[in-house]
Design a protein around this motif. Structure first.
Motif, short mmCIF file in Angstrom:
data_model
loop_
_atom_site.label_atom_id
_atom_site.label_comp_id
_atom_site.label_asym_id
_atom_site.label_seq_id
_atom_site.Cartn_x
_atom_site.Cartn_y
_atom_site.Cartn_z
N PHE A 254 88.07 -20.26 62.85
CA PHE A 254 87.08 -19.18 62.98
C PHE A 254 87.12 -18.64 64.39
CE2 PHE A 254 82.94 -17.43 64.02
CZ PHE A 254 82.63 -16.68 62.89
N ASN A 255 87.21 -17.33 64.51
CA ASN A 255 87.31 -16.67 65.80
C ASN A 255 86.24 -15.58 65.89
OD1 ASN A 255 88.51 -14.19 67.40
ND2 ASN A 255 89.45 -16.03 68.27
N ASP A 256 85.41 -15.65 66.92
CA ASP A 256 84.31 -14.70 67.04
C ASP A 256 84.80 -13.26 67.07
OD1 ASP A 256 82.84 -17.00 67.26
OD2 ASP A 256 82.02 -16.59 69.25
N LYS A 257 85.89 -13.02 67.81
CA LYS A 257 86.41 -11.65 67.93
C LYS A 257 86.90 -11.12 66.59
CE LYS A 257 89.67 -8.87 70.65
NZ LYS A 257 90.70 -8.90 71.71
N ASP A 258 87.63 -11.96 65.84
CA ASP A 258 88.10 -11.54 64.52
C ASP A 258 86.92 -11.30 63.58
OD1 ASP A 258 90.73 -11.64 65.26
OD2 ASP A 258 91.14 -13.59 64.37
N PHE A 259 85.92 -12.15 63.68
CA PHE A 259 84.72 -11.99 62.85
C PHE A 259 84.08 -10.63 63.10
CE2 PHE A 259 80.06 -12.52 62.47
CZ PHE A 259 79.97 -12.79 61.11
N LEU A 260 83.96 -10.26 64.37
CA LEU A 260 83.36 -8.97 64.71
C LEU A 260 84.22 -7.81 64.24
CD1 LEU A 260 81.40 -7.10 66.20
CD2 LEU A 260 82.68 -7.58 68.31
N GLN A 261 85.53 -7.86 64.53
CA GLN A 261 86.39 -6.71 64.28
C GLN A 261 86.76 -6.56 62.81
OE1 GLN A 261 89.70 -7.24 66.97
NE2 GLN A 261 88.56 -6.47 68.73
N LYS A 267 80.46 -3.15 66.73
CA LYS A 267 80.76 -3.14 68.16
C LYS A 267 80.22 -4.35 68.90
CE LYS A 267 81.02 1.92 68.52
NZ LYS A 267 80.49 3.13 69.22
N GLY A 268 79.40 -5.15 68.26
CA GLY A 268 78.85 -6.31 68.95
C GLY A 268 78.09 -7.22 68.00
N LEU A 269 77.95 -8.48 68.39
CA LEU A 269 77.20 -9.46 67.62
C LEU A 269 75.84 -9.68 68.26
CD1 LEU A 269 80.04 -12.07 66.92
CD2 LEU A 269 79.24 -10.22 65.43
N VAL A 270 74.88 -10.06 67.43
CA VAL A 270 73.51 -10.26 67.90
C VAL A 270 73.04 -11.65 67.50
CG1 VAL A 270 72.99 -7.79 67.77
CG2 VAL A 270 72.56 -9.25 65.78
N GLY A 271 71.80 -11.94 67.79
CA GLY A 271 71.23 -13.22 67.39
C GLY A 271 70.98 -14.13 68.58
N LEU A 272 70.68 -15.37 68.29
CA LEU A 272 70.34 -16.34 69.32
C LEU A 272 71.61 -16.79 70.04
CD1 LEU A 272 67.73 -18.39 67.23
CD2 LEU A 272 67.31 -16.52 68.84
N LYS A 273 71.84 -16.22 71.20
CA LYS A 273 73.11 -16.36 71.88
C LYS A 273 73.43 -17.78 72.34
CE LYS A 273 74.23 -12.06 71.39
NZ LYS A 273 74.35 -11.09 72.47
N LYS A 274 72.42 -18.64 72.46
CA LYS A 274 72.72 -20.00 72.92
C LYS A 274 73.34 -20.86 71.83
CE LYS A 274 68.17 -22.14 72.12
NZ LYS A 274 67.06 -22.89 72.79
N TYR A 275 73.42 -20.31 70.61
CA TYR A 275 74.06 -21.02 69.50
C TYR A 275 75.37 -20.31 69.15
CZ TYR A 275 69.39 -23.03 68.95
OH TYR A 275 68.21 -23.67 69.18
#
Length: 445
Positions: A254-261, A267-275
């Motif tokens: 799982f890759n955050d960048k691939d998940f977003l794109q 253009k960006g992810l949201v939510g509780l950033k400490k997790y």
């Protein structure tokens, strides 16, 4: 395996616009139930019934019988989500179309394509190795009320050695999964009223309260711009996953960048950033706004101050949270956060508690073997962010519930251009045919 024939048969199923949430499609839901029933009879079920509803029946099937073999209950659903917005589909949602090895249609992955896969695997397996039972419902996308009512009256319907639910996806291409947790769901409408009728914005603007404005303020009090849900007591029952589980997630592809794109396509992810993103998706509760109604939304202009506005919202719940408790918490928060000059009400539409499943039964090992034999890779344990409300009821007789599936994370469930990779379908038929065979050899213990 005649793939051209299978594709034509699945396309016939997908052409039926069986949208359970819209009364205008009631007869389409019944047509989809008829399709399932005909397929069960063709497979050799000697007992096929429509239960609980004339328009959204649960299709119950029994057979063929295999003496001294274990019993496998197969669950799925033939209803689908509304296809809106229609303008964002490349091809019409109920005209199945193949492009680049992918089948595009509403229900292709959720859940008609997966139900189709399980049924065709029975045929591909040849002589049945287990006793089959079927509960294929028509209201999964709208709370499963018909099935819940049926199982309250007749709980013996879930008596089996194992329950198979294929309504899930791989965690990544080539990485099949088996799921230990489903989030629960609380779906509601929040309505605010500020005056008896709509008002002229020139004569009253600047002094009279505006229902849309008050609703938006209320919603931002319930959830902050940082993703924190401010409903008092909401996080009280939430517990983080064990360190070992969190460590295992880091090993998944799982890759955050691939998940977003590739999946969010934003253009960006949201939510509780400490997790981590996976923890936000799998192990934390949510509060989402699905639509806002009220005022004037037609073409042209109408200068009114709306008297009433409604937001459709849902909360996904995680283990230890309870639907009834969250309903009380939301109702109390709305009452607390609404100004005194606003009448605010909450109407709950449907929901379900979260589900947790132990992956220790031998049937999970057999599924792992089946995937290994076809794909060269077994299943990995995962959690799911979505909900299947009826899973706890399916487990009520003590049978292990196997949550798995042939979808991929980018299948666009509930969104325009939903699709199913055809390779996933062909592999899936082989996998489940092998699973049925393995399950019949040594049972589930």
């Amino acid at each position: 395996m005649d793939r051209d024939l299978l594709l034509r048969e699945l396309s016939d199923f997908l052409r039926i616009p069986s949208v359970s949430t819209l009364p205008g499609h009631n007869q389409d839901c019944r047509r989809a139930a008829d399709w399932v029933a005909a397929e069960l009879r063709r497979l050799g079920c000697h007992d096929v019934e429509f239960l609980g509803s004339d328009t959204h029946p649960v299709v119950w099937g029994v057979g063929p019988d295999v003496p001294n073999a274990p019993t496998l209950l197969i669950y799925g659903h033939y209803d689908v989500q509304p296809p809106d917005p229609l303008g964002e589909w490349t091809t019409p949602p109920f005209e199945p179309t193949v492009r680049d090895g992918r089948l595009y249609a509403r229900g292709a992955a959720d859940d008609k394509g997966q139900v189709f896969c399980l049924l065709k695997a029975i045929e591909a397996a040849g002589k049945p190795a287990v006793n089959f039972r079927f509960l294929i419902e028509g209201e999964e996308e709208f709370g499963s009320k018909v099935l819940f009512d049926l199982l309250k009256r007749e709980p013996q319907r879930v008596a089996a050695d194992a329950v198979l639910v294929a309504d899930m996806s791989y965690v990544a291409p080539g990485w099949p999964a088996v799921y230990s947790t489903l989030r629960g769901l609380c779906y509601a409408e929040i309505t605010v009223r500020t005056s008896k009728t709509d008002l002229h914005s020139g004569e009253y603007g600047g002094a009279a309260p505006n229902a849309h404005e008050e609703l938006c303020r209320l919603l931002t009090r319930l959830k902050s711009d940082t993703g924190v849900i401010n409903i008092p007591g909401f996080y009280g029952a939430v517990k983080r996953p064990a360190k070992a589980e969190l460590a295992a997630w880091k090993k998944l592809p799982f890759n955050d960048k691939d998940f977003l794109q590739k999946r969010v396509q934003g253009k960006g992810l949201v939510g509780l950033k400490k997790y981590s993103v996976l923890e936000r998706l799998w192990a934390l509760p949510t509060f989402e706004i699905h639509g806002i109604l009220g005022g004037f939304t037609g073409e042209g202009a109408k200068t009114v101050i709306p008297a009433e506005a409604t937001a459709k919202v849902s909360m996904r719940l995680v283990p230890n949270q309870k639907l009834k408790t969250v309903e009380r918490q939301l109702a109390a928060a709305v009452k607390r956060f609404a100004p005194k000059y606003v009448t605010a009400t909450v109407r709950f539409l449907h929901g379900a508690d979260p589900a947790q499943i132990k992956l220790t039964d031998a049937s999970f090992q057999k599924l792992d073997q089946a995937f290994k034999s076809v794909l060269g890779r077994g299943t990995v344990p995962a959690r799911a962010g979505g909900s299947i409300p009826v899973v706890p009821a399916l487990a009520s007789a003590g049978a292990p519930v196997i949550l798995t599936g042939i979808g991929l994370p980018d299948d666009r469930l509930h969104a325009p251009n939903e699709k199913l990779e055809l390779k996933q379908l062909w592999d899936g038929i082989e996998v489940f045919a092998r699973f049925y065979e393995l399950l019949g050899k040594n049972g589930t213990n």
